[in-house]
Scaffold this active site. Structure first.
Site, mmCIF file in Angstrom:
data_model
loop_
_atom_site.group_PDB
_atom_site.id
_atom_site.type_symbol
_atom_site.label_atom_id
_atom_site.label_comp_id
_atom_site.label_asym_id
_atom_site.label_seq_id
_atom_site.Cartn_x
_atom_site.Cartn_y
_atom_site.Cartn_z
ATOM 1 N N ASP A 198 0.879 -1.171 0.000
ATOM 2 C CA ASP A 198 0.000 0.000 0.000
ATOM 3 C C ASP A 198 0.915 1.220 0.000
ATOM 4 O O ASP A 198 1.474 1.594 1.029
ATOM 5 C CB ASP A 198 -0.881 -0.029 1.253
ATOM 6 C CG ASP A 198 -1.713 1.252 1.418
ATOM 7 O OD1 ASP A 198 -1.752 2.070 0.472
ATOM 8 O OD2 ASP A 198 -2.299 1.438 2.499
ATOM 9 N N LYS B 290 3.011 11.191 -3.775
ATOM 10 C CA LYS B 290 1.852 10.594 -4.443
ATOM 11 C C LYS B 290 0.937 11.672 -5.033
ATOM 12 O O LYS B 290 0.217 11.414 -5.995
ATOM 13 C CB LYS B 290 1.086 9.741 -3.435
ATOM 14 C CG LYS B 290 0.017 8.840 -4.026
ATOM 15 C CD LYS B 290 -0.499 7.901 -2.968
ATOM 16 C CE LYS B 290 -1.661 7.066 -3.427
ATOM 17 N NZ LYS B 290 -2.114 6.130 -2.383
ATOM 18 N N GLU C 54 -7.250 0.768 -4.319
ATOM 19 C CA GLU C 54 -7.180 0.648 -2.862
ATOM 20 C C GLU C 54 -8.482 0.148 -2.227
ATOM 21 O O GLU C 54 -8.450 -0.774 -1.402
ATOM 22 C CB GLU C 54 -6.735 1.989 -2.262
ATOM 23 C CG GLU C 54 -5.257 2.269 -2.532
ATOM 24 C CD GLU C 54 -4.853 3.713 -2.347
ATOM 25 O OE1 GLU C 54 -5.715 4.528 -1.908
ATOM 26 O OE2 GLU C 54 -3.699 4.049 -2.642
ATOM 27 N N ASP D 143 -12.717 4.647 1.621
ATOM 28 C CA ASP D 143 -11.285 4.735 1.932
ATOM 29 C C ASP D 143 -10.875 6.208 2.017
ATOM 30 O O ASP D 143 -10.707 6.879 0.996
ATOM 31 C CB ASP D 143 -10.481 4.010 0.846
ATOM 32 C CG ASP D 143 -8.985 4.002 1.126
ATOM 33 O OD1 ASP D 143 -8.565 4.572 2.154
ATOM 34 O OD2 ASP D 143 -8.232 3.424 0.317
#
Length: 617
Positions: A13, A76, A181, A207
């Site tokens: 992850d 990211k 995810e 999420d």
């Protein structure tokens, strides 16, 4: 049939703020979340550069306040984006490190390493974090790790997915699969429920992480995981809540003390860390005190922050989360009453206001808290990794069917978006569309590919374009375009001329904005350079520590009268002089190479042992 890979594989992850790695242990018939050298099961997605070394993870985050301009985080949020993107321009104002426009409008991060200015793209920073996660796994498994499944936000576009695969390649990983995810979290949840044999369930995965917000609606039945719809925002998460708190506290400090700390990177880093801590505290307490000694010019920072104030500062962001939930249900054409389970993952899902809004929306339905929100995504990725590997035993035989987050198509007359693959279409998938030339004797046809939901192509995201040469003919000449989405959710587009004796096919690889193969090879070599530099630094640290330890022990020996009384004055002077010389080496360790310390330790050991041996004789 899906390709099987040799060897063991891990699930990673790769988070905006924290990353996590997991592996399926077939000997124990379960997933193991792997802890790092600090004993933590999650690792900060931070990379720092100093005059001596490169730091990754906890070590990088721990020194962020003293080295803010050379400590990189949020990579990211940069990956797969353009420097000119308004989102990047807004983020630059909040980051203490420098970001400039590189080639092809890619954002470049500038830091100082060993006194030199270095430029890094987001893929390189992400690759360093992936390398760290791989090393954590290798230490645990006591064997090399080459294969991995890496997760991305469900709403990552084609460019961002490919950039993540590039980061994996630079890290020396074979990224077998990119999965969303929330889908990975659903695997973790579904595997647990599968044990209880609960039958068919409609599960809504929410999420809310450090940098992104994703939701997916899935149907779980037996061994099948079918994603019905997905929605999200790649720039909505815990970091945004922290930024709201940070801005509020900076303004309050300025109002109370007539001092603006907005231009002090070190003060802002310390305050940002305190904001993150306060956010966690407010998830279980009604108020918290933010207390920082001498934050600016000797002035202490001391302020009380209530949960009510935190919720007020972020209410519009919380409501944005709820709007995305509603959008996903609308796309799925499902009533919220038909949702059986609501599952929250991601660290920011612990925020009580978010939980309350969701519980109210789903009419009091219990929110699942049986899976760890920080680890669920890596857990699911590890299951997927095991499924893709040959020879892994006892792994559940699950079937995963994901969907496209955005519509894909091409432009037609008057710049209208002609959708070939609508959003929320299950993949892998291949769709063909027939087009015709618009003019007589046309020699080529421009094929452009877009993703997005707007009717006018110019308002969507251009993925790539190419020209297809065609045989000159009257208008109406047939061209067939094929959109092909693979198991990673990555798109390839081809076009061919459907005429007898003259067929040609070209495939879009979407290199625009991506690392070329040559760039990836160059960056792999640079990664190896950094690895060797890290190893050289650790060798020097070990050599210095060994010398320091020996000097400490000899200092104790020289304080022992029963030993020193048997030494001659010359021997005492020789040993003490050697110890002082060694301490001087340690004090000026930056000046010397590793070999100096190794050689001097041998010399010191020889001097001391020779004197002590002659004494015993």
């Amino acid at each position: 049939m899906a390709k099987k890979y040799e060897g063991r594989a891990v699930g990673i992850d790769l988070g905006t703020t924290y990353s996590c790695v997991a592996v399926w242990l077939d000997e124990h018939n379960r997933v193991e979340i792997i802890h790092n050298e600090q004993g933590n099961r999650t690792t900060p997605s931070f990379v720092a550069f100093t005059n001596d070394q490169r730091l990754i993870g906890d070590a990088a985050k721990n020194q962020a306040a003293s080295n803010p301009s050379n400590t990189v985080f949020d990579a990211k949020r940069l990956i797969g984006r353009k420097y000119s993107d308004s989102v990047i321009q807004n983020d630059i104002l909040l980051w203490p490190f420098k970001v400039v426009a590189g080639s092809d409008d890619k954002p470049d991060i500038i830091v100082k390493y060993k006194g030199e200015e270095k430029h890094f793209c987001a893929e390189e920073i992400s690759s360093m974090i992936l390398t760290k996660m791989r090393e954590i796994a290798e230490k645990f498994l006591e064997s090399p790790v080459k294969n991995a499944v890496v997760t991305v936000p469900a709403y990552f576009n084609d460019s961002q997915r490919k950039a993540t695969k590039d980061a994996g390649a630079v890290a020396g990983l074979n990224v077998m699969r990119i999965i969303n995810e929330p889908t990975a979290a659903a695997l973790a949840y579904g595997l647990q429920k599968r044990i209880n044999n609960i039958g068919k369930r409609n599960v809504f995965i929410i999420d809310l992480g450090g940098g992104t917000f994703d939701v997916s609606l899935l149907t779980l039945k037996d061994d099948s995981f079918d994603v019905i719809a997905t929605a999200g925002d790649t720039h909505l998460g815990g970091e945004d809540f922290d930024n709201r708190m940070l801005n509020h506290l900076v303004m309050e400090f300025k109002r109370k003390n007539k001092v603006d700390i907005g231009g002090n990177p070190r003060a802002l880093r310390r305050l940002r860390t305190a904001c993150e801590r306060a956010k966690r505290t407010l998830s279980f307490d009604t108020e918290t005190t933010i207390d920082i000694d001498a934050i600016h010019d000797g002035i202490d920072f001391n302020m009380l922050l209530s949960r009510a104030k935190f919720e007020q500062l972020n209410m519009d962001l919380f409501e944005n989360c709820l709007a995305i939930v509603k959008s996903c249900l609308t796309d799925a054409m499902m009533d919220k009453n038909n949702v059986d389970d609501v599952v929250l993952v991601g660290g920011s899902s612990r925020i009580l206001k978010v939980q309350q809004l969701l519980q109210d929306f789903f009419k009091g339905k219990d929110i699942c808290s049986s899976i760890n929100p920080d680890e669920a995504v890596a857990y699911g990725a590890a299951v997927q990794a095991a499924l893709l590997c040959d020879g892994i035993k006892n792994v559940p035989n699950l079937v995963l069917q994901d969907v496209t987050p955005l519509s894909l198509g091409t432009s037609v007359l008057d710049d209208i978006m002609d959708v070939v693959i609508p959003k929320n279409t299950s993949f892998p998938i291949k769709r063909k569309r027939t087009f015709c030339t618009l003019e007589d004797d046309q020699s080529d046809v421009k094929i452009d590919v877009y993703e997005g939901e707007r009717m006018v192509v110019g308002e969507n995201n251009l993925l790539g374009l190419f020209d297809l040469e065609v045989r000159r003919a009257p208008r109406g000449h047939i061209i067939q375009v094929c959109f092909d989405i693979d198991a990673d959710g990555i798109l390839n587009v081809s076009a061919k001329e459907e005429t007898s004796g003259n067929k040609k096919e070209i495939t879009i690889t979407n290199e625009n904005g991506r690392l070329s193969r040559e760039e990836i090879e160059r960056k792999i070599k640079e990664a190896e350079y950094f690895k060797s530099e890290d190893m050289k630094f650790m060798e020097k640290v070990r050599a210095v520590n060994a010398l320091e330890d020996y000097i400490y022990r000899m200092r104790k020996v020289m304080k022992d009268d029963s030993v020193t009384s048997k030494l001659t004055p010359v021997e005492k002077l020789e040993i003490n002089s050697a110890i002082i010389k060694g301490e001087n080496f340690i004090d000026d360790k930056q000046k010397y190479e590793t070999l100096v310390f190794v050689d001097f330790l041998r010399e010191l050991e020889s001097t001391c042992e020779s004197a002590l041996r002659s004494d015993s004789e």
